[in-house]
Design an enzyme around this catalytic site. Structure first.
Site, PDB file in Angstrom:
ATOM      1  N   GLU A 116       6.733 -31.557 -14.753  1.00  0.00           N
ATOM      2  CA  GLU A 116       6.559 -30.372 -15.098  1.00  0.00           C
ATOM      3  C   GLU A 116       7.956 -29.569 -15.141  1.00  0.00           C
ATOM      4  OE1 GLU A 116       4.178 -27.980 -12.344  1.00  0.00           O
ATOM      5  OE2 GLU A 116       4.550 -25.960 -13.441  1.00  0.00           O
ATOM      6  N   LYS A 158       3.679 -31.504 -18.074  1.00  0.00           N
ATOM      7  CA  LYS A 158       2.960 -30.240 -18.068  1.00  0.00           C
ATOM      8  C   LYS A 158       4.410 -29.257 -18.539  1.00  0.00           C
ATOM      9  CE  LYS A 158       1.210 -28.666 -14.289  1.00  0.00           C
ATOM     10  NZ  LYS A 158       0.965 -28.020 -12.799  1.00  0.00           N
TER      11      LYS A 158
HETATM   12  P1  13P Z   1      -0.150 -21.131 -15.150  1.00  0.00           P
HETATM   13  O1  13P Z   1      -1.040 -21.528 -16.199  1.00  0.00           O
HETATM   14  O2  13P Z   1      -0.621 -19.969 -14.319  1.00  0.00           O
HETATM   15  O3  13P Z   1       1.461 -21.050 -15.697  1.00  0.00           O
HETATM   16  O4  13P Z   1       0.090 -22.340 -13.893  1.00  0.00           O
HETATM   17  C1  13P Z   1       0.320 -23.743 -14.309  1.00  0.00           C
HETATM   18  C2  13P Z   1       0.297 -24.592 -13.414  1.00  0.00           C
HETATM   19  O5  13P Z   1      -0.132 -25.771 -13.725  1.00  0.00           O
HETATM   20  C3  13P Z   1       0.739 -24.511 -12.121  1.00  0.00           C
HETATM   21  O6  13P Z   1       0.315 -25.779 -11.301  1.00  0.00           O
END
Ligand code: 13P
Length: 292
Positions: A116, A158
């Protein structure tokens, strides 16, 4: 040649890549329900609900006990530590309720490694600047993953979508966001990665869905599944509908199902926006210096 790192067994590789593919199959994505206690507190404050463990449990029970057909839109749920041990009002663990629906559930074990690297939308920079920075970050991340021989087939990415900063005065269409996002990914992400699940990063529910739909329609090569791992953009309408009242169960679950289905359609490039969106779904969910 012997490698100086503990390699995964073929069975472990198979298991990881199958889980990763399962989470993003057929337009499915991830419900990120891993907000910390503090972050949930900010959300509950907005609907004037006290930030108690019981209120957090009640809201999440509504999400997790929604109609079984939710498993056609949601492939995985990321939980917060507290939620991993919470039960519904009948005494059944949330994680078992989700597993019985065929949904992959976990914090990190049980799911697959989710990489991420988020470029946050704070600032007045334009979309081109976000693309430049996103490419730089993603290139560095994948260089590091390769240096450490990470088994990419068993991971999901992500990232942020490539958008202008929250305070940028220039506005961009979903098609422009899509072209910048897919270009950045195409330049940096190996095709071995099975799925890219965007976070919503403070976009309104509707903007996040429209951008995801345009990304899937973008006429560039896309060797990965392009889906969602939304927290804010899957829960805002549901939270507004709930407002802390048990009597609002049906409206809360309908609001959640509606967004889950819309994002599943968008992950296939088939989202057609119809009717007037509810006020909660078009509201920006941006919070400066947001922490998850
Ligand atoms: P948001 O969509 O609120 O940015 O959160 C994404 C997410 O995967 C948090 O773990």
């Amino acid at each position: 040649m012997a490698y100086p790192f503990p390699a995964l067994t073929p069975e472990q590789k198979k298991e990881l890549s199958e889980i990763a593919q399962r989470i993003v199959a057929n337009g499915k994505g991830i419900l990120a329900a891993d907000e910390s206690v503090g972050t949930m507190g900010n959300r509950l404050q907005r609907i004037q609900v006290e930030n108690t463990e019981e209120n957090r449990r009640q809201f999440r029970e509504l999400l997790f006990t929604v109609d079984t057909s939710i498993n056609q839109s949601i492939g995985g749920v990321i939980l917060f530590h507290e939620t991993l041990y919470q039960k519904d009002s009948q005494g059944k663990l949330f994680r078992n309720i989700l597993r019985e629906k065929g949904i992959v559930v976990g914090i990190k074990n049980g799911l697959v490694p989710i990489v991420e690297p988020e470029v946050i939308p704070d600032g007045d920079h334009d979309m081109e600047h976000c693309q430049y920075v996103t490419e730089k970050v993603l290139a560095a991340v994948y260089k590091a993953l390769n240096d450490h021989h990470v088994y990419l087939e068993g991971t999901l990415l992500k990232p942020n979508m490539v958008t202008a900063g929250h305070a940028c005065t220039k506005k961009y269409t979903p098609e422009q966001v899509a072209m910048a996002t897919v270009t950045a990914l195409h330049r940096t992400i190996p095709a071995a990665v099975p799925g890219i699940c965007f976070l919503s990063g403070g976009m309104s529910e509707e903007d996040a869905t429209l951008n995801l739909n345009a990304i899937n329609l973008c006429p560039l090569p896309k060797p990965w599944k392009l889906s969602f791992s939304f927290g804010r953009a899957l829960q805002a309408s549901a939270l507004a509908a709930w407002s802390g009242k048990a009597a609002n169960k049906k409206a809360t679950q309908e609001a959640f199902m509606k967004r889950a289905l819309a994002n599943c359609q968008a992950a296939r490039g088939q989202y057609v926006h119809s009717g007037s969106p509810g006020a909660a779904s078009t509201q920006s969910l941006f919070t400066a210096s947001y922490t998850y």
